[in-house]
Every structure is written in C-alpha cells, then in structure tokens.
Motif scaffolding. Structure first.
Motif, PDB file in Angstrom:
ATOM      1  N   UNK A  89       0.828  -1.213   0.000  1.00 48.80           N
ATOM      2  CA  UNK A  89       0.000   0.000   0.000  1.00 48.80           C
ATOM      3  C   UNK A  89       0.859   1.259   0.000  1.00 48.80           C
ATOM      4  N   UNK A  90       2.110   1.128  -0.431  1.00 48.29           N
ATOM      5  CA  UNK A  90       3.028   2.270  -0.505  1.00 48.29           C
ATOM      6  C   UNK A  90       3.397   2.594  -1.949  1.00 48.29           C
ATOM      7  N   UNK A  91       3.040   1.713  -2.891  1.00 53.53           N
ATOM      8  CA  UNK A  91       3.465   1.860  -4.281  1.00 53.53           C
ATOM      9  C   UNK A  91       2.293   2.101  -5.221  1.00 53.53           C
ATOM     10  N   UNK A  92       2.568   2.869  -6.273  1.00 55.12           N
ATOM     11  CA  UNK A  92       1.567   3.137  -7.306  1.00 55.12           C
ATOM     12  C   UNK A  92       1.955   2.482  -8.629  1.00 55.12           C
ATOM     13  N   UNK A  93       3.261   2.462  -8.939  1.00 55.36           N
ATOM     14  CA  UNK A  93       3.757   1.888 -10.185  1.00 55.36           C
ATOM     15  C   UNK A  93       4.991   1.051  -9.874  1.00 55.36           C
ATOM     16  N   UNK A  94       5.054  -0.146 -10.471  1.00 53.05           N
ATOM     17  CA  UNK A  94       6.219  -1.016 -10.342  1.00 53.05           C
ATOM     18  C   UNK A  94       6.738  -1.335 -11.733  1.00 53.05           C
ATOM     19  N   UNK A  95       8.049  -1.203 -11.919  1.00 54.42           N
ATOM     20  CA  UNK A  95       8.672  -1.567 -13.188  1.00 54.42           C
ATOM     21  C   UNK A  95       9.810  -2.526 -12.881  1.00 54.42           C
ATOM     22  N   UNK A  96       9.705  -3.730 -13.431  1.00 57.46           N
ATOM     23  CA  UNK A  96      10.713  -4.766 -13.217  1.00 57.46           C
ATOM     24  C   UNK A  96      11.372  -5.128 -14.536  1.00 57.46           C
ATOM     25  N   UNK A  97      12.650  -5.453 -14.479  1.00 55.32           N
ATOM     26  CA  UNK A  97      13.341  -5.926 -15.675  1.00 55.32           C
ATOM     27  C   UNK A  97      12.697  -7.213 -16.191  1.00 55.32           C
ATOM     28  N   UNK A  98      12.060  -7.937 -15.327  1.00 55.61           N
ATOM     29  CA  UNK A  98      11.489  -9.231 -15.691  1.00 55.61           C
ATOM     30  C   UNK A  98      10.114  -9.135 -16.349  1.00 55.61           C
ATOM     31  N   UNK A 112       2.095   6.308  -2.653  1.00 53.11           N
ATOM     32  CA  UNK A 112       2.628   7.484  -3.353  1.00 53.11           C
ATOM     33  C   UNK A 112       3.972   7.251  -4.030  1.00 53.11           C
ATOM     34  N   UNK A 113       4.459   6.010  -4.060  1.00 52.74           N
ATOM     35  CA  UNK A 113       5.781   5.755  -4.616  1.00 52.74           C
ATOM     36  C   UNK A 113       5.747   4.884  -5.858  1.00 52.74           C
ATOM     37  N   UNK A 114       6.741   5.101  -6.708  1.00 50.96           N
ATOM     38  CA  UNK A 114       6.954   4.327  -7.923  1.00 50.96           C
ATOM     39  C   UNK A 114       8.340   3.697  -7.810  1.00 50.96           C
TER      40      UNK A 114
END
Length: 180
Positions: A89-98, A112-114
């Motif tokens: 509940x701390x993240x809005x966007x996740x970008x993974x190399x995978x 509020x974090x990406x």
C-alpha cells in the motif's frame, strides 16, 4: 563495562532499518516501502542460498523485457519482489526488468511511490556461485488520480531513495536517500 560487538547487551537499543529510515526521512510511507523491500530481499537471499538443493538453478524457458533468458530464480525473485511491493500500500507503479509492461497498482491499494527494480541482477552467473543482487530506485508519484507510466519515467535526479542488496556469503542492503 567494555563494548563488544557480539554482546547480547547491544540488542537492547537496536538500530533497525525502520528506525534509521524514519530518523533520516520522517516519511512513514517510505519506511513501509523500505520494510517491504527488506522483506523481499530476505526472501530472495534465502532462495539464492537454497537454490541448489531446491532445484532452482537453470533456465525457466522464457525471456525477460530486455531479451535475457530468464532463470528459475529470476522468475521466483520477481514474484517475491512484486508481491511484497504490490501489497505494501506504498506503491503506485512497479517496473521490473522481468516484466514486459509496468504494473499499475489499483487505486484502492496504491501509495505514493513508484519503484523500478531488477530483482536478481547477475543471475546469469548464479550457477557459478558468483554474487548476485537486487537493485532498485524509488520516485514519488507526481500526478493526481490514478497512476500512469509517466509517474515513473522521470530523471534520476528526482529519485527519493535507491539502493542494492548483495547476496553472497553475507547479505548486505545499501541505501541512499537522494543526497549522495
């Protein structure tokens, strides 16, 4: 009494990641996010240590977003990292190399974090018993409303926090809070 680094007496006033992060940033959401990263790194460290006996060496049979052949540990590490951050509940966007595409966290779970990350950098060398690690960078979401990819496509000088976790004979988590 003399100070000794291995004394049980040192545990009465421990300097935890949460405590140090709160002292440094005064941001509860970032502390929650870093706790989730810490948990994911502990899970990955355990998996790396147990890879041989758990049958986790070798290829998974797919390619990641950058065209590298995915190892079994890549896939497992990615699931651990994504699940930990997604449910924080701390993240809005996740970008993974995978992953081919960014993961947009639903508004009712979003923070509020990406975060951009490679959950197991150096995994092509894992069969050779060479150190591997997790690398990550954190930006604060700028837009209002639902998150978009634009929230994470930002310059490095806007990074709130970045770090790495090295897995080997010891596990080490290193952070910087955007001030060097």
């Amino acid at each position: 009494s003399e100070f000794h680094p291995d004394s049980i007496r040192n545990d009465t006033d421990s300097k935890t990641l949460s405590r140090l992060s709160m002292m440094r940033t005064k941001d509860r959401d970032l502390v929650i996010l870093l706790g989730s990263i810490q948990t994911a790194c502990k899970l990955i460290a355990r998996s790396v240590r147990k890879a041989g006996i758990a049958g986790l060496y070798g290829l998974h049979g797919a390619e990641n977003a950058t065209g590298d052949e995915q190892k079994k540990l890549d896939v497992l590490s990615n699931e651990m990292f994504v699940n930990s951050l997604y449910n924080s509940h701390a993240c809005a966007v996740l970008v993974s190399e995978e992953n081919e595409d960014p993961i947009i966290v639903p508004e009712h779970m979003a923070g509020k974090y990406c975060v951009a990350f490679d959950p197991l950098d150096g995994s092509s060398n894992i069969d050779c018993n060479v150190s591997t690690g997790t690398i990550f960078a954190v930006w604060e979401k700028k837009s209002t409303g639902p998150a978009t990819v634009a929230d994470i496509l930002r310059p490095g000088n806007e990074i709130v926090c970045a770090g790495y976790c090295a897995y080997g004979s010891a596990t080490e988590l290193v952070l910087t809070y955007g001030h060097g």
